[in-house]
Each structure stands twice: as structure tokens, then as C-alpha cells.
Design a protein around this motif. Structure first.
Motif, PDB file in Angstrom:
ATOM      1  N   VAL A 181       0.865  -1.178   0.000  1.00 53.66           N
ATOM      2  CA  VAL A 181       0.000   0.000   0.000  1.00 53.66           C
ATOM      3  C   VAL A 181       0.905   1.232   0.000  1.00 53.66           C
ATOM      4  O   VAL A 181       0.666   2.210  -0.720  1.00 53.66           O
ATOM      5  N   GLY A 182       1.980   1.161   0.777  1.00 50.99           N
ATOM      6  CA  GLY A 182       2.918   2.283   0.887  1.00 50.99           C
ATOM      7  C   GLY A 182       3.612   2.641  -0.423  1.00 50.99           C
ATOM      8  O   GLY A 182       4.116   3.756  -0.569  1.00 50.99           O
ATOM      9  N   THR A 183       3.672   1.704  -1.377  1.00 55.48           N
ATOM     10  CA  THR A 183       4.295   2.019  -2.671  1.00 55.48           C
ATOM     11  C   THR A 183       3.382   2.990  -3.427  1.00 55.48           C
ATOM     12  O   THR A 183       3.841   3.949  -4.050  1.00 55.48           O
ATOM     13  N   PHE A 184       2.080   2.741  -3.361  1.00 59.92           N
ATOM     14  CA  PHE A 184       1.112   3.654  -3.994  1.00 59.92           C
ATOM     15  C   PHE A 184       1.136   5.018  -3.294  1.00 59.92           C
ATOM     16  O   PHE A 184       1.088   6.062  -3.939  1.00 59.92           O
ATOM     17  N   GLU A 185       1.228   4.969  -1.965  1.00 54.84           N
ATOM     18  CA  GLU A 185       1.239   6.235  -1.209  1.00 54.84           C
ATOM     19  C   GLU A 185       2.471   7.069  -1.566  1.00 54.84           C
ATOM     20  O   GLU A 185       2.421   8.296  -1.574  1.00 54.84           O
ATOM     21  N   TYR A 186       3.573   6.395  -1.858  1.00 47.37           N
ATOM     22  CA  TYR A 186       4.827   7.082  -2.193  1.00 47.37           C
ATOM     23  C   TYR A 186       4.639   7.999  -3.412  1.00 47.37           C
ATOM     24  O   TYR A 186       5.003   9.169  -3.388  1.00 47.37           O
TER      25      TYR A 186
END
Ligand code: AMP
Ligand code: MG
Length: 498
Positions: free
Chosen positions: A188-193
Motif C-alpha cells: 500500500v505504501g508504494t502507492f502512497e509514495y
């Protein structure tokens, strides 16, 4: 042909992530280690990946599994990502002590990442040393393979190796490297990045990549991005239901630890429940109990909202329409979660078809477990042995509840309900045993295996790996591993070890 070339023939990497633009990662090599030594190779997994275990056990194979040698075709890189840690936004995390070596397509046709964990500092290391120590590496090995044995989607462990270095934590510990195998390391954090950087092009490339690689059906949908969100929510619902049905607490469900394909990743302070306590927290850093056992479904939804928010610009140019599509996609989580948890708990109780009142029977059992400090795994496993018509073996289960009157009344209700099913005792027992494990990676055993290993004795570690391969099968030679911890063996806290 030299050794590396010979071995490279065994790795047929095809690195799709490395073909994404440079801003998705940082290319770099693992830091060399002084004296690599293989602790354990997962030979079955190696074979599934099309690798030759005998070759991996040779000195050059061990050099590869410890990051000293990069096989031809590998393109080591540290992935960039961000995340919400304990609810707080952290704009840059990334692989601070891991490197993606490359991707292999296994005999089953599935593409998997091969990643080294503990392979030295990267530009994402911040204050960390980029290293891992023996204890947490063995923990991840045992628990991830244990999860796989339980049929729970998970990152796998191909190998653990010692590096020959001493690494400072609370004290000096042996350094170690784990080779992790997962269908994806996109979080999920890759998208948030990308979303936080307002890099909408990058966000779109990431989403297209994930759709192509993992969710090709979503690509055929009218709105592939909301379809992707929907698919991710379904995978998460399925995963969390499985965690809840076997008493697994992840411990650090930050958005950077929530993988997009719905596999369990990032085994830090995770643990299995012994006694059933919905508010149980083991992690030493979870002071507020955010990631308590019973909170996990809610947290998964919270994380999905972060994903949905990050994906808004892809879903529609019209904000209202994007928001309503995101809400609708994420809404599937509770439906699927309820469905999976309900059918799972019904099966654990030996009921074939759900009828009115079944969920109440399940909830009441959980309530009595919590009231009486009954062991979660053992309660369900011992229920398998009971007979519908005779109370001969009841003592084994009643004992777990301190012979409480309320539980005795529950047993009467459960029996009455079983009579409706009409299954004979042997058939019910075998059906129940396929969903109620005899063996789970109990914290006290995992800790004991780590303590022994720190004294160069890997005997218990090996035994645990063996028993957790078939956790639903009664293995009489290991029956002592079924037992809950005695008071002095109880583990009250677990640590990340980072
Ligand atoms: P985790 O809590 O293990 O999911 O890690 C959170 C972040 O800290 C990730 O960006 C990790 O790569 C990073 N990290 C954890 N341990 C270390 C370490 N020993 N050295 C460098 N980075 C680390
Ligand atoms: Mg992590």
C-alpha cells in the motif's frame, strides 16, 4: 564456464520491476559479508522455483544466498515506498535493509520476487545499519513457513545464512541474511509514495504494472483502477479472515507492511495467540494496542482507505465520482471478511451448513475462552475428539475452561446443534481436523529455538520446521509441541529486532 556462470544458468531471472522507471527504486549491490555460512535451505521451495538445491548448497550458492555474489541476470535494487506507521505518515521508507535480486517464474508459472533481507545499507536506511540478526531471521523462517503450512498466503523463506559478522542490537548478535520469496513486494505504501509526490504518471505506471502482473482480469474492466482496488480488498479480507481463524497477530500492520497481493509479509513482532484474548498485543512497540488481535480487520480497512485515497486521481478526474467508486470498492472488504470468517468458524465447530444461531454459538465459545483463559488452538483441536453421544472425552476440553459451568452449558448447546448435522463422529472429526491445526508456531517454542540457535544448536529449529509443514496432521513424536506454555514459559512481549 566459471562457477558464477554455471550457477546463473540455474537462475533464469526476468526482472519486470527493474524495467519500471528509475524513480521506482535505487539500483545497488548487497554489501559483502566476511564468512557466509548456510544455516538452512528450503529445498522444496527451491525445487518449486526451478532451482537446484544441490547447487545452492555449494560454496558459490551460499555466496549468492548471502549477497556476496550476484548471479548473471540478477538486477539488485532497493524499492522505494512510503507508509503510515502506527497511523503516522512517513513520506519515505523504502527497502532499508533488503534488496530485490530479481524475479523467477516457478514451475507453477507464477512469477516471484527473490529478495535478500539483511543485505546491507541502502539509500533508504536512514539511521539503520541495513543488517539483520540471527534471532529475527529464524523467527521469520519458522513463522512464514508455518503460515504456509497452515494454508495462509505468505511470503516464503528460501534460506537463512550467517554472515560471520557481529551486529549490535541490545547486545552483539550474529548477523544473518534471509532470502525471501514473495509474489510481490509492492505495498500500500508504494502507492502512497507516488501519490504523496503528486507523481500521477508514476502512480499510473505502478497500478498498470500491478494489474498486468497480478490482476489481469481487472485490466479488462471498465475502470481497471477501481477494479484493482476491489481485488486488493478481496485478497485482504481473505487473508485477515485466515489470520483471525488461526490466532495470528501480525503486530505491525503499517501500510508499508501490507502487500498488495494479499500475502502476509514483514514478520517482525508477530505472534500466535495461546489463550484467546481479543485485545492481545505482543509487540513491544505497540503501546496503544493499535494492532491488537481483535483490531486487525478494522486496521486492514483503514489501510485500504489509505490505498483508495492514494489511487483517487487514477479512478476519476471528478473527485466526487472517484470517492464514491473508492468507497464502493473498499466496501467489499467487510462483506468478504464476514463471509470468510463465518464459514471458517462454522467449519472449525464441525458444522457443515450454517443455520440461524451458529454465529452466536461461535461467539459464545470465544467469550468463554476469553473468560476462562482457554487456549485457542487446543480448544478447537480437542473439540474434534468429542463424541456427539458420549461425554467420555469431555474432560480434555472442560479442563481448558477450568470446568466452568457456563462452558458445560455451551457444550450441551454445541452437541444439540451437531445432532442436526447427522455426521458420524469419525467423519466429523476428520473434517474438523483439516481446519483445526494441532500445531502452530507457539511463541515459547520459537523463542526456545532461537535461544538454542544462539548457542549453535539448531536442533529445535529443524524440528519445528518439520512439524509445521503438516500442522493439521497429528504427529505423535512431536505431541509435546501441541502444549500451551507453562506459566514460566509464557512469552509476553515480542520485538522487531531491527
Ligand atoms: P519494518 O518495521 O521492518 O517494516 O521496517 C520499517 C522501515 O525501516 C523499512 O523502511 C525498513 O527497510 C527499515 N528498516 C528496518 N530495519 C532496518 C535496519 N536494520 N536498517 C535499515 N533500515 C531498516
Ligand atoms: Mg516493513
Amino acid at each position: 564456464m566459471n562457477d558464477t556462470q554455471y550457477l546463473s544458468k540455474k537462475f533464469t531471472f526476468d526482472n519486470s520491476y527493474a524495467r519500471l522507471p528509475e524513480r521506482f527504486y535505487v539500483r545497488l549491490s548487497p554489501t559483502k559479508v566476511p564468512v557466509p555460512k548456510l544455516i538452512k535451505l528450503n529445498e522444496e521451495l527451491a525445487l518449486e522455483l526451478g532451482l537446484d538445491p544441490e547447487v545452492l548448497k555449494t560454496p558459490i550458492g551460499v555466496e549468492i544466498l548471502s549477497g556476496n555474489c550476484i548471479p548473471d541476470g540478477a538486477e539488485p535494487l532497493a524499492m522505494a515506498y512510503a507508509g503510515h506507521q502506527f497511523g503516522n505518515w512517513v513520506p519515505e521508507l523504502g527497502d532499508g535493509r533488503a534488496l530485490l535480486l530479481g524475479e523467477l517464474i516457478g514451475l507453477d508459472g507464477i512469477r516471484r520476487d527473490i529478495q535478500l533481507k539483511g543485505s546491507g545499507p541502502t539509500p533508504f536506511s536512514r539511521m539503520g545499519d541495513g543488517r539483520a540478526v540471527l534471532g529475527p531471521i529464524l523467527r521469520e523462517y519458522i513463522i512464514s513457513e508455518g503460515m504456509n503450512g497452515l494454508g495462509i498466503p505468505t511470503a516464503r523463506t528460501l534460506s537463512a545464512a550467517l554472515t560471520g559478522e557481529k551486529i549490535m542490537r541490545e547486545q552483539l548478535f550474529p548477523g544473518a541474511i534471509l532470502t525471501r520469496v514473495a509474489q510481490s513486494h509492492v505495498r500500500v505504501g508504494t502507492f502512497e509514495y507516488f501519490s504523496a509526490r503528486k507523481d500521477i504518471e508514476g502512480l499510473g505506471l505502478l497500478a498498470d504494472y500491478v494489474i498486468r502482473r497480478h490482476f489481469p482480469d481487472a485490466g479488462k474492466s471498465k475502470n481497471p483502477y477501481s477494479a484493482l482496488l476491489y481485488e486488493v480488498a478481496i485478497r485482504q479480507a481473505n487473508l485477515i479472515a485466515k489470520w483471525m481463524l488461526c490466532g495470528f497477530i501480525h503486530g505491525v500492520m503499517n501500510t508499508d507492511n501490507m502487500q498488495i497481493v494479499g500475502e502476509t509479509i514483514d514478520y517482525g513482532p508477530c505472534a500466535f495467540l495461546d489463550t484467546y484474548q481479543p485485545d492481545m498485543v505482543f509487540s513491544s512497540i505497540d503501546h496503544m494496542g493499535r494492532y491488537a488481535f481483535g483490531n486487525q480487520p478494522k486496521i486492514a480497512q483503514w489501510n485500504l482507505i489509505c490505498l483508495g485515497q492514494a489511487m483517487l486521481p487514477l479512478i476519476s478526474d471528478d473527485e466526487d465520482s472517484a470517492i464514491s467508486q473508492v468507497k464502493e470498492a473498499i466496501g467489499i472488504f467487510s462483506t468478504i471478511y464476514e463471509e470468510k470468517w463465518t464459514s471458517g468458524i462454522i467449519a472449525k465447530l464441525g458444522f457443515v451448513n450454517k443455520i440461524d444461531g451458529d454465529i452466536q454459538i461461535a461467539q459464545d465459545l470465544l467469550h468463554h475462552m476469553a473468560e476462562n483463559g482457554a487456549d485457542f488452538t487446543l480448544t478447537f483441536r480437542r473439540l474434534c475428539d468429542l463424541s456427539v453421544k458420549s461425554s467420555d472425552f469431555d474432560g480434555h476440553v472442560r479442563d481448558l475452561f477450568g470446568y466452568s459451568k457456563e462452558f458445560d452449558e455451551w457444550l450441551i448447546r454445541w452437541r444439540r446443534r451437531l445432532l442436526i448435522e447427522g455426521l458420524g463422529d469419525p467423519d466429523r472429526k476428520s473434517a474438523m481436523e483439516t481446519v483445526n491445526p494441532a500445531f502452530i508456531p507457539r511463541n515459547h517454542l520459537v523463542e526456545e529455538a532461537i535461544r538454542d540457535a544462539l548457542n549453535q544448536d539448531f536442533g529445535l529449529f529443524e524440528k519445528l520446521l518439520k512439524v509445521y509443514k503438516e500442522p493439521f496432521k497429528y504427529q505423535p513424536e512431536f505431541k509435546h509441541f501441541m502444549k500451551p506454555p507453562l506459566a514460566h514459559q509464557k512469552v509476553h512481549q515480542t520485538f522487531c529486532g531491527t
